[in-house]
Motif scaffolding. Sequence first.
Motif, mmCIF file in Angstrom:
data_model
loop_
_atom_site.group_PDB
_atom_site.id
_atom_site.type_symbol
_atom_site.label_atom_id
_atom_site.label_comp_id
_atom_site.label_asym_id
_atom_site.label_seq_id
_atom_site.Cartn_x
_atom_site.Cartn_y
_atom_site.Cartn_z
ATOM 1 N N UNK A 276 9.867 2.496 14.995
ATOM 2 C CA UNK A 276 8.328 3.093 14.902
ATOM 3 C C UNK A 276 7.713 2.425 14.166
ATOM 4 N N UNK A 277 8.059 1.617 13.224
ATOM 5 C CA UNK A 277 6.966 0.648 12.368
ATOM 6 C C UNK A 277 6.271 -0.354 13.303
ATOM 7 N N UNK A 278 7.081 -0.921 14.073
ATOM 8 C CA UNK A 278 6.719 -1.833 15.273
ATOM 9 C C UNK A 278 5.680 -1.004 16.221
ATOM 10 N N UNK A 279 6.135 0.063 16.299
ATOM 11 C CA UNK A 279 5.091 0.915 17.351
ATOM 12 C C UNK A 279 3.824 1.089 16.923
ATOM 13 N N UNK A 280 3.850 1.422 15.435
ATOM 14 C CA UNK A 280 2.596 1.758 14.956
ATOM 15 C C UNK A 280 1.896 0.406 14.754
ATOM 16 N N UNK B 241 0.806 -1.081 0.109
ATOM 17 C CA UNK B 241 0.040 0.090 0.040
ATOM 18 C C UNK B 241 0.783 1.417 0.045
ATOM 19 N N UNK B 242 2.017 1.186 0.332
ATOM 20 C CA UNK B 242 2.858 2.245 0.450
ATOM 21 C C UNK B 242 3.218 3.257 -0.820
ATOM 22 N N UNK B 243 3.464 4.420 -0.809
ATOM 23 C CA UNK B 243 3.802 5.389 -1.596
ATOM 24 C C UNK B 243 4.966 4.844 -2.416
ATOM 25 N N UNK B 244 5.412 5.158 -3.466
ATOM 26 C CA UNK B 244 6.923 4.901 -3.867
ATOM 27 C C UNK B 244 7.732 5.378 -3.141
ATOM 28 N N UNK B 245 8.804 4.768 -2.806
ATOM 29 C CA UNK B 245 9.730 5.366 -1.987
ATOM 30 C C UNK B 245 10.918 6.072 -3.024
ATOM 31 N N UNK B 246 11.575 6.948 -2.603
ATOM 32 C CA UNK B 246 12.610 7.554 -3.676
ATOM 33 C C UNK B 246 13.748 6.741 -3.938
ATOM 34 N N UNK C 29 11.332 2.520 4.489
ATOM 35 C CA UNK C 29 10.531 2.395 5.942
ATOM 36 C C UNK C 29 9.912 3.493 6.458
ATOM 37 N N UNK C 30 10.209 4.651 5.760
ATOM 38 C CA UNK C 30 9.589 5.902 6.181
ATOM 39 C C UNK C 30 8.458 5.824 5.639
ATOM 40 N N UNK C 31 8.099 5.230 4.090
ATOM 41 C CA UNK C 31 6.771 4.934 3.556
ATOM 42 C C UNK C 31 5.999 3.943 4.396
ATOM 43 N N UNK C 32 6.570 3.036 4.637
ATOM 44 C CA UNK C 32 5.957 2.092 5.297
ATOM 45 C C UNK C 32 5.176 2.660 6.792
#
Length: 488
Positions: free
Chosen positions: A439-443, A249-254, A262-265
């Motif tokens: 932060x991925x895990x936290x979310x 589902x994420x947006x395209x990473x740069x 990971x930022x996008x996820x």
Amino acid sequence: YLCDTLSVVVIGASGDLAKKKTYPSLFALFRSSYLPEHVQIVGYARSQKTDKDFRATLRDYLAAKCDDDEVIDAFLKKCFYRSGGYDDETAIEKVAMEMAGMEQVSGHEVANRLFYFAIPPSLFTKVAGALKAAATNHNGWSRFIVEKPFGSDLESFETLHESLSDMLEEKETYRIDHYIGKEAVQNLLVMRFANSIFEPLWNRNHIASVVISFKEDFGTKGRGGYFDKSGIIRDVMQNHLMQVLTMFAMEAPARQSGDYIRNEKVKVLQAIPPIRIEDCITGQYISDDEGIEQAYIDDDGVPDDSKTPTFAALVMYINNPRWDGVPFIMRAGKALNERKSEVRIQFKRAPGSSLLFPDTGNGSTLSRNELVMRLQPNEAVYMKMNIKSPGLAGDPVMSELDLSYKTRFPDKFSDLPDAYTRLMLQVLRGDSSAFVRDDELREAWKIFTPLLHAIDDGKIEPIKYKAFSRGPAEFDEMAERHGYVYSG
Ligand code: BG6
């Protein structure tokens, strides 16, 4: 080689995970010349064993992957075993000194150290503390691979994270989720972002629902004691399937590396509200009619009155412009009728099709297009399309545009790298993009914690289903209620 001198320390070396995954993956890297000539792999655990005994145990696991005894021997020569307590700084210091001695032999100034935690999380902090004090004061990098479960809810995650991050920096911590390392999960990135035809369709305007399924055709098989403390949601959904969902589902990473992915996820996870109790059903398997699979509660270590789910199905929504209103239906279960994991995207009805292709009275209505990404077994991507049925009658009939790895890559198919091998290589390369950031895990824990607490408090009664069945029939009704249309 990715570095000149490497020491690997496998903590919990005599456990199942180390023998089945860690060592075979290191062996695969060794065979493909990804490990340097000066490598030593020290297994560390509590039980007393000699190098010889330990190598003999490993041999069986390696022989299952390779029939070349010479290669196995060469690898085993690099493997050593030391025993000691997990918080025993003196024992760990002794290992570190021995390691330093072996490293010196190489004549290289820099020696890198990789520590693999194949131990229960309750030991992470103790081990990290002892290692930091005794085994990381060398010239070279230290990296730590940490296995799941990383917490059992938001609160326990924060506690573990806080104590571990006092010892280890985030950039040296590699939290492994082997689903990210799977060939077909990696393919999600390529499929989505290397083809121009998908991007215009990959959103709420065209996609009606997404079903992510994980099915296993065996029960807990003696792991019931461990499993009973987690249940299917903690075991595979909150981690493995959420990783699949975010990559889908994420947006395209740069870029493909570093923190871009990971930022996008994380952004996807932040847009998902906690799952509501009414959007979840759970199940627990009982024995099949022939008694081939015993009931879950009869597995070792499972209490007779256990309410732990071995099956769960739930719905979540991603509240962002791309996905608003699209149900993401997740289903996972043990002891079901087949072993299969897949992502199934169902598209909206072709506009204007109802008059053009009316129900012909033979019971078939126009089926929806679906794009299916089968993660395992037999990795494949196929698109379900309506085509004219051949002959004088013109009814549309469902057919498949099929891209199976087996037919497309017959030479490579039987030798696809194991997920752990790929991920271990990434650690050696210092690429953390395929590892789970704090932060991925936290979310992810935020999304699941209220539901998990409700289940732990017995607020959701698991529906009994027979082993080797499709699981609770209530799933179909739930999927339909949320917009999934079964083909006519
Ligand atoms: C593990 C779970 O993380 O993943 C197991 O603890 C599960 O219960 C396994 O069977 C599934 O992994 P794979 O790669 O076999 O699909």
